[in-house]
Design a protein around this motif. Structure first.
Motif, PDB file in Angstrom:
ATOM      1  N   PRO A 138       0.842  -1.208   0.000  1.00 37.40           N
ATOM      2  CA  PRO A 138       0.000   0.000   0.000  1.00 37.40           C
ATOM      3  C   PRO A 138       0.871   1.250   0.000  1.00 37.40           C
ATOM      4  O   PRO A 138       1.860   1.327   0.735  1.00 37.40           O
ATOM      5  CB  PRO A 138      -0.795  -0.131   1.311  1.00 37.40           C
ATOM      6  CG  PRO A 138      -0.823  -1.606   1.585  1.00 37.40           C
ATOM      7  CD  PRO A 138       0.505  -2.115   1.104  1.00 37.40           C
ATOM      8  N   GLU A 139       0.551   2.200  -0.816  1.00 36.46           N
ATOM      9  CA  GLU A 139       1.375   3.385  -0.989  1.00 36.46           C
ATOM     10  C   GLU A 139       1.616   4.110   0.333  1.00 36.46           C
ATOM     11  O   GLU A 139       0.687   4.390   1.092  1.00 36.46           O
ATOM     12  CB  GLU A 139       0.705   4.338  -1.988  1.00 36.46           C
ATOM     13  CG  GLU A 139       1.554   5.548  -2.327  1.00 36.46           C
ATOM     14  CD  GLU A 139       0.900   6.420  -3.384  1.00 36.46           C
ATOM     15  OE1 GLU A 139       1.480   7.462  -3.722  1.00 36.46           O
ATOM     16  OE2 GLU A 139      -0.192   6.052  -3.871  1.00 36.46           O
ATOM     17  N   GLY A 140       2.878   4.397   0.592  1.00 34.26           N
ATOM     18  CA  GLY A 140       3.244   5.157   1.783  1.00 34.26           C
ATOM     19  C   GLY A 140       3.131   4.393   3.084  1.00 34.26           C
ATOM     20  O   GLY A 140       3.265   4.979   4.155  1.00 34.26           O
ATOM     21  N   SER A 141       2.930   3.077   3.023  1.00 29.25           N
ATOM     22  CA  SER A 141       2.701   2.297   4.243  1.00 29.25           C
ATOM     23  C   SER A 141       3.993   1.757   4.852  1.00 29.25           C
ATOM     24  O   SER A 141       4.037   1.455   6.035  1.00 29.25           O
ATOM     25  CB  SER A 141       1.766   1.123   3.960  1.00 29.25           C
ATOM     26  OG  SER A 141       2.411   0.169   3.125  1.00 29.25           O
ATOM     27  N   TYR A 142       5.021   1.577   4.042  1.00 32.97           N
ATOM     28  CA  TYR A 142       6.273   0.933   4.471  1.00 32.97           C
ATOM     29  C   TYR A 142       6.004  -0.459   5.045  1.00 32.97           C
ATOM     30  O   TYR A 142       6.798  -0.991   5.805  1.00 32.97           O
ATOM     31  CB  TYR A 142       7.008   1.786   5.515  1.00 32.97           C
ATOM     32  CG  TYR A 142       7.433   3.126   4.982  1.00 32.97           C
ATOM     33  CD1 TYR A 142       8.583   3.268   4.220  1.00 32.97           C
ATOM     34  CD2 TYR A 142       6.666   4.269   5.240  1.00 32.97           C
ATOM     35  CE1 TYR A 142       8.974   4.514   3.721  1.00 32.97           C
ATOM     36  CE2 TYR A 142       7.047   5.514   4.747  1.00 32.97           C
ATOM     37  CZ  TYR A 142       8.195   5.629   3.996  1.00 32.97           C
ATOM     38  OH  TYR A 142       8.578   6.849   3.497  1.00 32.97           O
ATOM     39  N   TRP A 147       1.448  -6.999   7.403  1.00 37.51           N
ATOM     40  CA  TRP A 147       1.222  -6.978   8.852  1.00 37.51           C
ATOM     41  C   TRP A 147       0.067  -6.023   9.178  1.00 37.51           C
ATOM     42  O   TRP A 147       0.127  -4.840   8.913  1.00 37.51           O
ATOM     43  CB  TRP A 147       2.491  -6.521   9.557  1.00 37.51           C
ATOM     44  CG  TRP A 147       2.477  -6.669  11.058  1.00 37.51           C
ATOM     45  CD1 TRP A 147       2.120  -5.719  11.970  1.00 37.51           C
ATOM     46  CD2 TRP A 147       2.841  -7.820  11.810  1.00 37.51           C
ATOM     47  NE1 TRP A 147       2.246  -6.199  13.238  1.00 37.51           N
ATOM     48  CE2 TRP A 147       2.694  -7.493  13.180  1.00 37.51           C
ATOM     49  CE3 TRP A 147       3.277  -9.088  11.468  1.00 37.51           C
ATOM     50  CZ2 TRP A 147       2.967  -8.397  14.201  1.00 37.51           C
ATOM     51  CZ3 TRP A 147       3.563  -9.990  12.476  1.00 37.51           C
ATOM     52  CH2 TRP A 147       3.397  -9.651  13.824  1.00 37.51           C
ATOM     53  N   GLY A 148      -0.989  -6.570   9.743  1.00 40.35           N
ATOM     54  CA  GLY A 148      -2.117  -5.732  10.116  1.00 40.35           C
ATOM     55  C   GLY A 148      -2.936  -5.242   8.941  1.00 40.35           C
ATOM     56  O   GLY A 148      -3.643  -4.235   9.048  1.00 40.35           O
ATOM     57  N   GLY A 153      -8.799  -2.049   7.165  1.00 38.88           N
ATOM     58  CA  GLY A 153      -7.795  -1.049   6.810  1.00 38.88           C
ATOM     59  C   GLY A 153      -6.395  -1.635   6.797  1.00 38.88           C
ATOM     60  O   GLY A 153      -6.205  -2.845   6.929  1.00 38.88           O
ATOM     61  N   THR A 154      -5.417  -0.772   6.657  1.00 35.74           N
ATOM     62  CA  THR A 154      -4.019  -1.187   6.559  1.00 35.74           C
ATOM     63  C   THR A 154      -3.190  -0.507   7.639  1.00 35.74           C
ATOM     64  O   THR A 154      -3.305   0.706   7.851  1.00 35.74           O
ATOM     65  CB  THR A 154      -3.448  -0.811   5.176  1.00 35.74           C
ATOM     66  OG1 THR A 154      -4.176  -1.516   4.172  1.00 35.74           O
ATOM     67  CG2 THR A 154      -1.978  -1.184   5.080  1.00 35.74           C
ATOM     68  N   LEU A 155      -2.353  -1.288   8.314  1.00 39.43           N
ATOM     69  CA  LEU A 155      -1.452  -0.728   9.310  1.00 39.43           C
ATOM     70  C   LEU A 155      -0.331   0.029   8.592  1.00 39.43           C
ATOM     71  O   LEU A 155       0.351  -0.532   7.732  1.00 39.43           O
ATOM     72  CB  LEU A 155      -0.862  -1.839  10.182  1.00 39.43           C
ATOM     73  CG  LEU A 155       0.053  -1.399  11.324  1.00 39.43           C
ATOM     74  CD1 LEU A 155      -0.704  -0.505  12.303  1.00 39.43           C
ATOM     75  CD2 LEU A 155       0.625  -2.609  12.051  1.00 39.43           C
TER      76      LEU A 155
END
Length: 214
Positions: A138-142, A147-148, A153-155
């Protein structure tokens, strides 16, 4: 005509003598060179085996066991990993081969793995399985480890450094402390819908890091 035949016989004799001389001169040299080359090749192979064994002996457990069931069974870990640690170099080369943005964090990955008593290859292998080493996230998620990430949603992390530290601690707390000590066990909780391919992939990637083929 007779002197000509005599000359020819003498020439043939000298040719035979020369051939015999060259044969006995070159044969020992060939044998010596061949023996030296064979010994050098054997020593090279032995050194390679010794190096790989030394690297493998740095693992806490062999695949598929990747976590220690008890902190007491793990040697004391130094607070610092030196840059010439063989594991760091293996991780760096592996990440460089795949052009992963995680390459600058090779030393941190080994350090955090040691701190949390998990196999030093596990974080890389999961990132390879989940995101092709951070190429599909996911963009900008690192977040290279899935994980999560769920329907709610996305951690998100602020950096790869933060993600590495949080996930290493998370694997320790959510898996090792709860008895998940091999790749197959981890799969059952990490990705319960997998048909076994997740565990197969992670184990294979861990092996590739230890015995470089790239």
């Amino acid at each position: 005509m007779r002197p000509f035949y005599k000359f020819k016989e003498n020439l043939n004799l000298w040719q035979e003598i020369t051939f015999i001389f060259v044969f006995f001169l070159t044969t020992p040299l060939i044998i010596i060179i061949s023996t030296f080359a064979l010994i050098s090749l054997q020593n090279s192979q032995e050194n390679k085996v010794i190096r790989l064994k030394a690297i493998q002996n740095q693992n806490y457990n062999n695949v598929p066991v990747v976590l220690s069931a008890s902190v007491n069974t793990v040697p004391q870990i130094e607070s610092k990993i030196t840059t010439d640690d063989a594991r760091v170099e293996l991780v760096r080369k592996y990440l460089n081969f795949y052009k992963s943005p995680l390459e600058p964090y090779a030393q941190l990955i080994v350090l955090e793995s040691d701190k949390n008593h998990i196999d030093w290859r596990l974080l890389i292998a999961i990132a390879q399985q989940e995101s092709n080493l951070c190429k599909v996230i996911p963009e900008g998620s690192y977040n290279c480890w899935g994980w999560g990430i769920h329907s709610r949603g996305t951690l998100m992390f602020d950096s790869y450094e933060q993600a590495i530290k949080v996930i290493a601690r998370g694997i320790r707390k959510n898996y090792i402390e709860k008895g998940y000590i091999n790749v197959e066990d981890i799969m059952k909780k990490y990705t319960p819908r997998s048909n076994g391919s997740w565990a197969f992939g992670v184990s294979k990637f861990m092996e590739d890091i230890t015995v470089p083929w790239y």
